[in-house]
Scaffold this motif. Sequence first.
Motif, mmCIF file in Angstrom:
data_model
loop_
_atom_site.group_PDB
_atom_site.id
_atom_site.type_symbol
_atom_site.label_atom_id
_atom_site.label_comp_id
_atom_site.label_asym_id
_atom_site.label_seq_id
_atom_site.Cartn_x
_atom_site.Cartn_y
_atom_site.Cartn_z
ATOM 1 N N PRO A 107 -52.459 39.619 -17.965
ATOM 2 C CA PRO A 107 -51.097 40.151 -17.815
ATOM 3 C C PRO A 107 -51.032 41.442 -16.999
ATOM 4 C CG PRO A 107 -51.407 39.347 -20.043
ATOM 5 C CD PRO A 107 -52.758 39.287 -19.388
ATOM 6 N N LEU A 207 -37.756 37.534 -23.975
ATOM 7 C CA LEU A 207 -38.731 38.325 -23.235
ATOM 8 C C LEU A 207 -38.820 39.719 -23.828
ATOM 9 C CD1 LEU A 207 -37.445 37.646 -19.597
ATOM 10 C CD2 LEU A 207 -39.033 36.240 -20.907
ATOM 11 N N THR A 208 -39.988 40.305 -23.710
ATOM 12 C CA THR A 208 -40.158 41.728 -23.991
ATOM 13 C C THR A 208 -40.249 42.440 -22.655
ATOM 14 O OG1 THR A 208 -41.316 41.289 -26.069
ATOM 15 C CG2 THR A 208 -41.597 43.468 -25.087
ATOM 16 N N ASP A 209 -39.354 43.386 -22.424
ATOM 17 C CA ASP A 209 -39.271 44.029 -21.115
ATOM 18 C C ASP A 209 -38.850 45.483 -21.302
ATOM 19 O OD1 ASP A 209 -38.964 42.889 -18.003
ATOM 20 O OD2 ASP A 209 -37.873 44.743 -18.383
ATOM 21 N N LEU A 226 -38.433 33.157 -13.933
ATOM 22 C CA LEU A 226 -39.360 33.668 -14.931
ATOM 23 C C LEU A 226 -40.770 33.261 -14.531
ATOM 24 C CD1 LEU A 226 -37.473 32.927 -18.278
ATOM 25 C CD2 LEU A 226 -37.296 34.903 -16.751
ATOM 26 N N ASP A 229 -47.235 35.475 -17.081
ATOM 27 C CA ASP A 229 -48.218 36.517 -16.761
ATOM 28 C C ASP A 229 -49.569 36.271 -17.424
ATOM 29 O OD1 ASP A 229 -47.848 37.150 -19.422
ATOM 30 O OD2 ASP A 229 -47.226 39.224 -19.080
ATOM 31 N N ARG A 234 -42.197 36.427 -17.861
ATOM 32 C CA ARG A 234 -41.731 37.769 -17.530
ATOM 33 C C ARG A 234 -40.837 37.715 -16.302
ATOM 34 N NH1 ARG A 234 -46.414 42.206 -17.106
ATOM 35 N NH2 ARG A 234 -44.613 43.365 -16.358
ATOM 36 N N PHE A 236 -40.713 39.771 -13.092
ATOM 37 C CA PHE A 236 -41.417 40.794 -12.328
ATOM 38 C C PHE A 236 -40.530 41.417 -11.265
ATOM 39 C CE2 PHE A 236 -45.296 38.493 -13.750
ATOM 40 C CZ PHE A 236 -45.972 39.577 -14.280
#
Length: 285
Positions: A107, A207-209, A226, A229, A234, A236
């Motif tokens: 990741p 998602l965790t962002d 999406l 990773d 994610r 990006f």
Amino acid sequence: MSEFPSLSEGADLSEVIASLSRSAEVLARVADEVEREPLPPGLVKALPRTEPVALLLAARSAEGEGRSFEAAGLVEEALALDAGLEPALRDAEEYAACRTDPGQELPARAAHLFRRLTAYLYRPARRHLVGDLVARSVRVAEHALADLALFEYDVVGEFLDARGEWLREDEVALLESWRRAPLRLWEVLGVAGREITLGDGDGEVTLTDELLPEQALPGDLMLTRLLHDGAGPRVFGHPFKVDPARRDEMLALLAGPVDPSAIAAFFRRPAPPASGGSPTTAPPR
């Protein structure tokens, strides 16, 4: 080629090289132009290999033809003769950055690889892809348009062809999966702390962002892809924000093969008066 003199193949280029060596500004422009329009093989062969500037031009010609590994070797030779040759130093730094830290988990390397892809896109041979889309759209959308160009023009595939020798097996597999990731219109379904839940009508994903939860509200629409990773999906890049009143219009553009020019033009057209409009892209990440 506007900067590089028109010379016959096999000509003595010593005077030209000496002239370029005296002007860093002109050399930078010529090197960029050579990368955009690679030199004929005969002219490359005629470049004096004892001159660092000549080696730089040969390297840029190779880079423009997708031979980054060869270009890196020529850059190394150029720096051995002139350790302060600025364009060669920048190229060497970029090539070295393609080799990731083996101690990092995938990741972390994935985020680094996305930055390398963006740098590759903005090299002289390809930056016009972004410029052409910006010309059809709005300047504020450049970051999102760059992401669009990366995938819809398969710059990722070109990167793999040119620089895949420097990548690890799991990195190559990851980038290949990115090439297959579709561009989709996502609705923000919920935001909680650093988590954001998106839906595309067929399913939901959370998602965790670090940034997206601060930039989005439930009901917002974002156009993005999406990318996995190695641990999960994610975002990006830089999502486009789509006016909810134009949802159907955007979905129609996504119904078949994606035309990046049509997507770019979508954001140039004003939203219907009743919609109130919305920003074209999320703030830079």
